[in-house]
Design a protein around this motif. Structure first.
Motif, short mmCIF file in Angstrom:
data_model
loop_
_atom_site.label_atom_id
_atom_site.label_comp_id
_atom_site.label_asym_id
_atom_site.label_seq_id
_atom_site.Cartn_x
_atom_site.Cartn_y
_atom_site.Cartn_z
N GLY A 43 0.89 -1.26 0.02
CA GLY A 43 0.00 0.14 0.09
C GLY A 43 0.66 1.22 0.02
N GLU A 44 1.95 1.20 0.62
CA GLU A 44 3.07 2.41 0.54
C GLU A 44 3.30 2.77 -0.96
N TRP A 45 3.08 1.80 -2.01
CA TRP A 45 3.19 2.30 -3.31
C TRP A 45 2.12 3.12 -4.00
N THR A 46 1.01 3.31 -3.31
CA THR A 46 -0.31 3.95 -3.85
C THR A 46 0.14 5.42 -4.03
N GLY A 47 -0.04 5.61 -5.35
CA GLY A 47 0.26 7.10 -5.86
C GLY A 47 1.56 7.15 -6.30
N HIS A 48 2.41 6.01 -6.34
CA HIS A 48 4.08 6.23 -6.54
C HIS A 48 4.35 5.10 -7.39
N ALA A 49 3.63 4.21 -8.04
CA ALA A 49 4.08 3.07 -8.78
C ALA A 49 4.38 3.61 -9.99
N PRO A 50 5.26 2.82 -10.74
CA PRO A 50 6.05 3.51 -12.11
C PRO A 50 4.82 3.85 -13.01
N ILE A 51 3.76 3.09 -13.19
CA ILE A 51 2.59 3.71 -14.06
C ILE A 51 1.29 3.48 -13.50
N LEU A 52 0.53 4.30 -13.87
CA LEU A 52 -0.98 4.15 -13.44
C LEU A 52 -1.63 2.85 -13.35
N GLU A 53 -1.35 2.08 -14.32
CA GLU A 53 -2.26 0.89 -14.27
C GLU A 53 -1.49 0.06 -13.14
N GLU A 54 -0.39 0.15 -12.98
CA GLU A 54 0.23 -0.78 -11.88
C GLU A 54 0.00 -0.05 -10.42
N ASP A 55 -0.17 1.12 -10.48
CA ASP A 55 -0.70 1.81 -9.08
C ASP A 55 -1.94 1.13 -8.80
N ILE A 56 -2.83 0.87 -9.67
CA ILE A 56 -3.95 0.27 -9.41
C ILE A 56 -3.87 -1.15 -8.96
N ALA A 57 -3.31 -2.12 -9.68
CA ALA A 57 -3.29 -3.34 -9.68
C ALA A 57 -2.32 -3.36 -8.36
N LEU A 58 -1.22 -2.91 -7.92
CA LEU A 58 -0.96 -3.18 -6.76
C LEU A 58 -1.76 -2.85 -5.55
N ALA A 59 -2.31 -1.75 -5.66
CA ALA A 59 -3.36 -1.53 -4.73
C ALA A 59 -4.31 -2.71 -4.68
N ASN A 60 -4.90 -3.31 -5.47
CA ASN A 60 -5.90 -4.39 -5.55
C ASN A 60 -5.39 -5.58 -4.81
N ILE A 61 -3.73 -5.72 -5.25
CA ILE A 61 -3.12 -7.01 -4.63
C ILE A 61 -3.24 -6.92 -2.84
N ALA A 62 -2.79 -5.47 -2.61
CA ALA A 62 -2.70 -5.14 -1.11
C ALA A 62 -4.20 -5.43 -0.64
N GLN A 63 -5.04 -5.00 -1.17
CA GLN A 63 -6.57 -5.19 -0.73
C GLN A 63 -6.78 -6.47 -0.65
N ASP A 64 -6.38 -7.62 -1.56
CA ASP A 64 -6.93 -8.81 -1.52
C ASP A 64 -5.90 -9.53 -0.42
N GLU A 65 -4.67 -9.10 -0.14
CA GLU A 65 -3.72 -9.72 0.95
C GLU A 65 -4.49 -9.25 2.17
N LEU A 66 -4.93 -8.03 2.41
CA LEU A 66 -5.61 -7.60 3.61
C LEU A 66 -6.90 -8.59 3.89
N GLY A 67 -7.61 -8.89 2.78
CA GLY A 67 -8.73 -9.74 2.78
C GLY A 67 -8.49 -10.95 3.17
N HIS A 68 -7.31 -11.47 2.69
CA HIS A 68 -7.02 -12.94 3.34
C HIS A 68 -6.75 -12.93 4.60
N ALA A 69 -6.11 -11.82 5.09
CA ALA A 69 -5.83 -11.69 6.54
C ALA A 69 -7.17 -11.78 7.54
N GLY A 70 -8.11 -11.04 6.98
CA GLY A 70 -9.54 -11.02 7.43
C GLY A 70 -10.14 -12.51 7.67
N LEU A 71 -9.95 -13.18 6.56
CA LEU A 71 -10.44 -14.55 6.60
C LEU A 71 -9.72 -15.56 7.50
#
Length: 268
Positions: A43-71
């Motif tokens: 999540g520390e990459w949000t707004g700082h990833a090399p390209i916009l698409e990857e900024d969104i992709a990594l944010a989604n991955i972080a959200q998924d990992e947090l979801g797994h923690a919730g499970l």
């Protein structure tokens, strides 16, 4: 965003012997803590990833990992009545059971992608094996999370290949990331107290067998397809999950600051 705002709790709670229950609580905590800490680093990459698409992709991955923690924390709640948000936001570093591998600073893009690739491979293999757990709630959670994790793995494996085979600079950075991360990765396969009994009861996968499968996947990718050189690494994982890097406490201070500032808030 809170940890307990993710997926609903698994159903089919089973009775466990007290020693197995205690060991499973320890294991679920370690699994969740890895996900929480890694999600924060991504999540520390949000707004700082090399390209916009990857900024969104990594944010989604972080959200998924947090979801797994919730499970995982919902499974723990069913065993001991604990609260996921209290565990995530009101424990100090000494109480966390994350691996040192996920605590390291995010580094550059090569380090983030390589760490995620190594972790995604480990987690995808663990979830695939856990789908046949004799503890039905865990098998249910593993089946639910596996599909997401396979997408993560496809994404990060391609990024590691792209960086390793890209420019001289991207290759240098990817090799440097591998040199730094490889010794820490061994701790992912370090059992928690009581885990041997959980393996015997077929509740969780055998980490030693899993490590063989992990190496069979990551080594050909890193050294064959990507042309990287595997560094020398210690044979064991070192201290247990109750010993952390100097980086965990400041990470938690930032991650928990809002919750601790307004501890009685219903939402953050």
């Amino acid at each position: 965003m809170t940890v307990s705002s993710q997926q609903p709790a698994a159903s089919g709670q089973q009775d466990l012997a007290p020693e197995l229950r205690a060991a499973l609580i320890e294991k679920l905590t370690a699994l969740a803590d890895d996900e929480i800490v890694l999600a924060h680093r991504d999540g520390e990459w949000t707004g700082h990833a090399p390209i916009l698409e990857e900024d969104i992709a990594l944010a989604n991955i972080a959200q998924d990992e947090l979801g797994h923690a919730g499970l995982y924390l919902e499974l723990r709640r069913a065993l001991d009545g604990s609260d996921a948000d209290q565990l995530a936001f009101f424990r100090d570093a000494a109480e966390y059971r994350s691996a040192r591998f996920v605590e390291l600073p995010k580094g550059d893009w090569a380090l983030t992608m390589l760490r995620q690739f190594l972790f995604d491979t480990y987690e995808a293999l663990w979830l695939e094996a856990a789908r046949t757990s004799s503890y039905a709630p865990l098998a249910e959670v593993a089946a639910k999370a596996l599909r997401e994790e396979k997408f993560h793995l496809q994404h990060t494996a391609l990024w590691v290949e792209r960086l390793a085979l890209g420019t001289d600079e991207s290759r240098r950075r990817t090799q440097a990331a591998l040199d730094e991360l490889w010794p820490y990765a061994a701790q992912l396969f370090q059992p928690v107290p009581g885990e041997a009994e959980l393996v015997t009861a077929r509740i969780v996968p055998d980490l030693e067998k899993l490590r063989g499968s992990w190496e069979s996947f990551v080594l050909p990718h890193l050294t064959g397809k990507c042309g990287l050189t595997l560094p020398d690494a210690p044979a064991d994982a070192g201290a247990g999950r109750d010993t952390h890097t100097e980086h965990l406490a400041p990470l938690l201070a930032e991650m928990q600051s809002v919750a601790r500032a307004v501890p009685n808030a219903e939402v953050w």
